[in-house]
Design a protein around this motif. Sequence first.
Motif, PDB file in Angstrom:
ATOM      1  N   GLN A  22       0.807  -1.229  -0.016  1.00 50.12           N
ATOM      2  CA  GLN A  22      -0.172   0.146   0.015  1.00 50.12           C
ATOM      3  C   GLN A  22       0.872   0.999   0.051  1.00 50.12           C
ATOM      4  O   GLN A  22       0.564   2.219  -0.457  1.00 50.12           O
ATOM      5  CB  GLN A  22      -1.162   0.066   1.131  1.00 50.12           C
ATOM      6  CG  GLN A  22      -0.141  -0.027   2.461  1.00 50.12           C
ATOM      7  CD  GLN A  22      -0.318  -1.550   3.210  1.00 50.12           C
ATOM      8  OE1 GLN A  22      -0.129  -2.363   2.292  1.00 50.12           O
ATOM      9  NE2 GLN A  22      -0.401  -1.737   4.443  1.00 50.12           N
ATOM     10  N   ASP A  66       1.045   5.692  -2.003  1.00 50.57           N
ATOM     11  CA  ASP A  66       0.563   6.703  -1.048  1.00 50.57           C
ATOM     12  C   ASP A  66       0.615   8.026  -1.901  1.00 50.57           C
ATOM     13  O   ASP A  66      -0.341   8.884  -1.263  1.00 50.57           O
ATOM     14  CB  ASP A  66       2.025   7.066  -0.318  1.00 50.57           C
ATOM     15  CG  ASP A  66       1.640   6.247   1.115  1.00 50.57           C
ATOM     16  OD1 ASP A  66       0.679   5.544   1.375  1.00 50.57           O
ATOM     17  OD2 ASP A  66       2.886   6.323   1.982  1.00 50.57           O
ATOM     18  N   GLU A  67       1.224   8.397  -2.728  1.00 50.98           N
ATOM     19  CA  GLU A  67       0.878   9.650  -3.174  1.00 50.98           C
ATOM     20  C   GLU A  67      -0.666   9.961  -3.965  1.00 50.98           C
ATOM     21  O   GLU A  67      -0.925  10.988  -4.200  1.00 50.98           O
ATOM     22  CB  GLU A  67       2.319  10.113  -4.402  1.00 50.98           C
ATOM     23  CG  GLU A  67       3.432  10.028  -3.530  1.00 50.98           C
ATOM     24  CD  GLU A  67       4.649  10.621  -4.601  1.00 50.98           C
ATOM     25  OE1 GLU A  67       4.262  10.838  -5.767  1.00 50.98           O
ATOM     26  OE2 GLU A  67       5.678  10.889  -4.042  1.00 50.98           O
ATOM     27  N   TYR A  71      -3.229   7.484  -3.662  1.00 48.83           N
ATOM     28  CA  TYR A  71      -4.406   6.765  -3.028  1.00 48.83           C
ATOM     29  C   TYR A  71      -4.125   6.777  -1.492  1.00 48.83           C
ATOM     30  O   TYR A  71      -3.175   6.768  -1.061  1.00 48.83           O
ATOM     31  CB  TYR A  71      -4.374   5.216  -3.534  1.00 48.83           C
ATOM     32  CG  TYR A  71      -4.809   5.100  -4.929  1.00 48.83           C
ATOM     33  CD1 TYR A  71      -6.100   4.881  -5.316  1.00 48.83           C
ATOM     34  CD2 TYR A  71      -3.908   5.526  -5.821  1.00 48.83           C
ATOM     35  CE1 TYR A  71      -6.569   4.628  -6.754  1.00 48.83           C
ATOM     36  CE2 TYR A  71      -4.059   5.318  -7.522  1.00 48.83           C
ATOM     37  CZ  TYR A  71      -5.488   4.944  -7.665  1.00 48.83           C
ATOM     38  OH  TYR A  71      -5.599   4.790  -9.040  1.00 48.83           O
ATOM     39  N   SER A  72      -5.370   6.906  -0.935  1.00 49.27           N
ATOM     40  CA  SER A  72      -5.276   6.910   0.591  1.00 49.27           C
ATOM     41  C   SER A  72      -5.960   5.350   0.917  1.00 49.27           C
ATOM     42  O   SER A  72      -6.923   5.006   0.431  1.00 49.27           O
ATOM     43  CB  SER A  72      -6.098   8.002   1.168  1.00 49.27           C
ATOM     44  OG  SER A  72      -7.464   7.973   0.766  1.00 49.27           O
ATOM     45  N   ASN A 128      -8.130   3.054   2.977  1.00 50.12           N
ATOM     46  CA  ASN A 128      -9.476   3.061   3.448  1.00 50.12           C
ATOM     47  C   ASN A 128      -9.612   1.625   4.179  1.00 50.12           C
ATOM     48  O   ASN A 128     -10.285   0.565   3.598  1.00 50.12           O
ATOM     49  CB  ASN A 128     -10.653   3.202   2.442  1.00 50.12           C
ATOM     50  CG  ASN A 128     -12.059   3.493   3.331  1.00 50.12           C
ATOM     51  OD1 ASN A 128     -11.953   3.626   4.388  1.00 50.12           O
ATOM     52  ND2 ASN A 128     -13.116   3.542   2.439  1.00 50.12           N
ATOM     53  N   LEU A 158      -8.028   1.177  -1.877  1.00 50.78           N
ATOM     54  CA  LEU A 158      -7.295   2.316  -1.903  1.00 50.78           C
ATOM     55  C   LEU A 158      -8.083   3.260  -2.673  1.00 50.78           C
ATOM     56  O   LEU A 158      -8.476   3.122  -4.014  1.00 50.78           O
ATOM     57  CB  LEU A 158      -5.919   1.866  -2.957  1.00 50.78           C
ATOM     58  CG  LEU A 158      -5.145   0.715  -2.379  1.00 50.78           C
ATOM     59  CD1 LEU A 158      -4.329   0.196  -3.381  1.00 50.78           C
ATOM     60  CD2 LEU A 158      -4.313   1.382  -1.001  1.00 50.78           C
ATOM     61  N   LYS A 159      -8.288   4.489  -2.055  1.00 51.52           N
ATOM     62  CA  LYS A 159      -9.388   5.370  -2.475  1.00 51.52           C
ATOM     63  C   LYS A 159      -8.380   6.562  -3.285  1.00 51.52           C
ATOM     64  O   LYS A 159      -7.445   7.154  -2.763  1.00 51.52           O
ATOM     65  CB  LYS A 159     -10.036   6.079  -1.154  1.00 51.52           C
ATOM     66  CG  LYS A 159     -11.127   7.017  -1.673  1.00 51.52           C
ATOM     67  CD  LYS A 159     -11.910   7.362  -0.462  1.00 51.52           C
ATOM     68  CE  LYS A 159     -12.971   8.379  -0.851  1.00 51.52           C
ATOM     69  NZ  LYS A 159     -14.036   7.883  -1.947  1.00 51.52           N
ATOM     70  N   LYS A 195      -7.103   9.594  -4.967  1.00 49.53           N
ATOM     71  CA  LYS A 195      -7.166  11.017  -4.432  1.00 49.53           C
ATOM     72  C   LYS A 195      -7.782  12.051  -5.636  1.00 49.53           C
ATOM     73  O   LYS A 195      -8.164  13.061  -5.714  1.00 49.53           O
ATOM     74  CB  LYS A 195      -5.825  11.377  -4.239  1.00 49.53           C
ATOM     75  CG  LYS A 195      -5.560  10.788  -2.650  1.00 49.53           C
ATOM     76  CD  LYS A 195      -4.175  11.018  -2.230  1.00 49.53           C
ATOM     77  CE  LYS A 195      -3.740  10.780  -1.118  1.00 49.53           C
ATOM     78  NZ  LYS A 195      -2.196  10.742  -0.651  1.00 49.53           N
ATOM     79  N   ASN A 203     -11.380   3.879  -7.601  1.00 50.42           N
ATOM     80  CA  ASN A 203     -10.710   3.282  -6.442  1.00 50.42           C
ATOM     81  C   ASN A 203     -10.048   1.837  -6.903  1.00 50.42           C
ATOM     82  O   ASN A 203     -10.597   1.168  -7.870  1.00 50.42           O
ATOM     83  CB  ASN A 203     -11.726   3.111  -5.435  1.00 50.42           C
ATOM     84  CG  ASN A 203     -12.125   4.450  -4.999  1.00 50.42           C
ATOM     85  OD1 ASN A 203     -11.447   5.648  -4.971  1.00 50.42           O
ATOM     86  ND2 ASN A 203     -13.516   4.502  -4.243  1.00 50.42           N
ATOM     87  N   ASP A 211      -4.919  18.344  -2.318  1.00 50.59           N
ATOM     88  CA  ASP A 211      -3.606  18.061  -2.331  1.00 50.59           C
ATOM     89  C   ASP A 211      -2.628  18.920  -1.751  1.00 50.59           C
ATOM     90  O   ASP A 211      -2.774  20.218  -2.051  1.00 50.59           O
ATOM     91  CB  ASP A 211      -3.371  17.769  -3.980  1.00 50.59           C
ATOM     92  CG  ASP A 211      -1.902  17.400  -4.211  1.00 50.59           C
ATOM     93  OD1 ASP A 211      -0.769  18.512  -4.173  1.00 50.59           O
ATOM     94  OD2 ASP A 211      -1.442  16.291  -4.208  1.00 50.59           O
ATOM     95  N   SER A 228      -0.440  19.805   4.757  1.00 46.64           N
ATOM     96  CA  SER A 228      -0.381  18.680   5.430  1.00 46.64           C
ATOM     97  C   SER A 228       0.958  18.166   6.453  1.00 46.64           C
ATOM     98  O   SER A 228       1.033  17.413   7.113  1.00 46.64           O
ATOM     99  CB  SER A 228      -1.271  17.390   5.223  1.00 46.64           C
ATOM    100  OG  SER A 228      -0.448  16.878   4.259  1.00 46.64           O
TER     101      SER A 228
END
Length: 538
Positions: free
Chosen positions: A46, A50-51, A53-54, A56, A88-89, A91, A97, A370, A398
Amino acid sequence: MKTITFYSYKGGVGRSLALSNIAIKLSQLKKKVFVIDFDLEAPGLQFKFDEDYSLNSNDSNKGLVDYIHSFANENILPENLATYTCKLKAKNINDNNIDFLSAGNFENDEYWRKLATMKWSQLFYSRNSHGIRFFLDLKAKIEKDFAPDYLLIDSRTGITDISGITLKIFADEIVLLAVNNTENLFGTKKIITSLTSPKNELLNHNPKIHFILTRLPFPKEAEDKAYEYSIIKRWEKELIGVSNGKIKEISIIHTDKQVHRKEIVKIGSSSGTNTITYDYLKLFEKLTEDNLDEKTDLKFEAVKKAENFFNKALMEKDTLLQLEYLNEAINLDPSRHEYFMRRGYLLHSTNKFDEALQDYKEALKIKPNDPLIFFQLGNLHYSLGDYTTSLEYLNQVSFPFDWLLCLQGMALEKLGKTSDAEEKYSEGIDLFPTAFELLNGRANLLRKQKRFDEAYSDIYKAIEIDPDQGFLFATLAEINLESGKKDDFYLNLNVALSKNTNVSQLNTAKEVYQKVKDESRFLQLLEKYQISLDDLFQ
């Protein structure tokens, strides 16, 4: 459902990165993708997403190890696969997804206990063992419950029972990756011999094999290309003979200096020159030939052309040509936030602020929240003199980085919040002690407060870090003049101008230069470097 297993005899060859690139490209083309992390001893697939998809996570925080353990150790066949999967949601709102069966919660000791006590021999080798049927049932559940167009599997390395399952039972096609060394060659030959030997076939299964040689330097000179050709020929000689005709050619995914720093997705990346994007696109074409419908195929052709123009823009030095290439990319594929980001950056750099603002906002629509888009919007509003709005955007980023903290400090300073600005610069210097921009920012602030000893300390540290930055010598000159050292002022201003410090860098402290604007020595220095007095004090 087409199943593709990504396998390597050893780790460190870019296997998981290749899988993530293919998964993302499929999701961009609106294909349904299901991904399994079968690398149970070294989980974490996963992180490659990272860049873009987040994760879930599912409520139970379970994964593949829990699923297998229930059957192998507790004789329970879970009915509901959804309990063990997550998403993997994306962005980017234009991407699908990705359904994901992770290895499990490997941050928990229970994961490693279950893995260590897994009854593999009972699963595969005991009388009436049901291991093969168990994994075939898992594949059938995925197809029935999730109906993906593509199932992508990140296999365990080495020659093991699990890698055998992912290669010989699951896979319709295999992407076999290796780097150019003797150990990889030995292991790769072993696995190819095993895969292509008729006596080792299970269930009359005969997967197609794609061999990829990875991490070769991108050839720039003719002799580099000749060296690469000799490497390919050596591997062809070693592999094609033992593959029983299954391997007909060797493909390459070149190395990239960004990959050495951090394993990141390269297809569609907006950072740097994407020398390996083309390699991933070639692999994508091979894996999807005869599987894309006419409409999707046409879209992929447009996407390929768009990425080609985008990469040309990244490599081009001429600003007008860069803009032309980016316009072409956006016309062909307006779904990519990175194209708008890059064009916005170029428009910003040429003072076309309104057009840059439109592009940044379009990028933010495509990829909401983003952090890098927030940063660019903050940077743009700083250029426009709207320091309050600048801070509103910058404060939404963030994670801290040197230029963010520097810009926040500068905006606070412009708003008259001197103590907050100094605190922000100091926070940045503590986090990034070699960031000369932050040291320079605090030195300027200390100069304005006539805290000259502290200002000198900061600017000397900054110059020691990077003595080629002309604007640092301009700051030193300004401190010299304010502290009454006029000869040192002229000496360091001359150094600054000789190092290509431009007028926009000087007029941030134009109140200092007002003090010498009528001195012939100052005017002669400006004339020497062709700087207009009107431009300096505009």
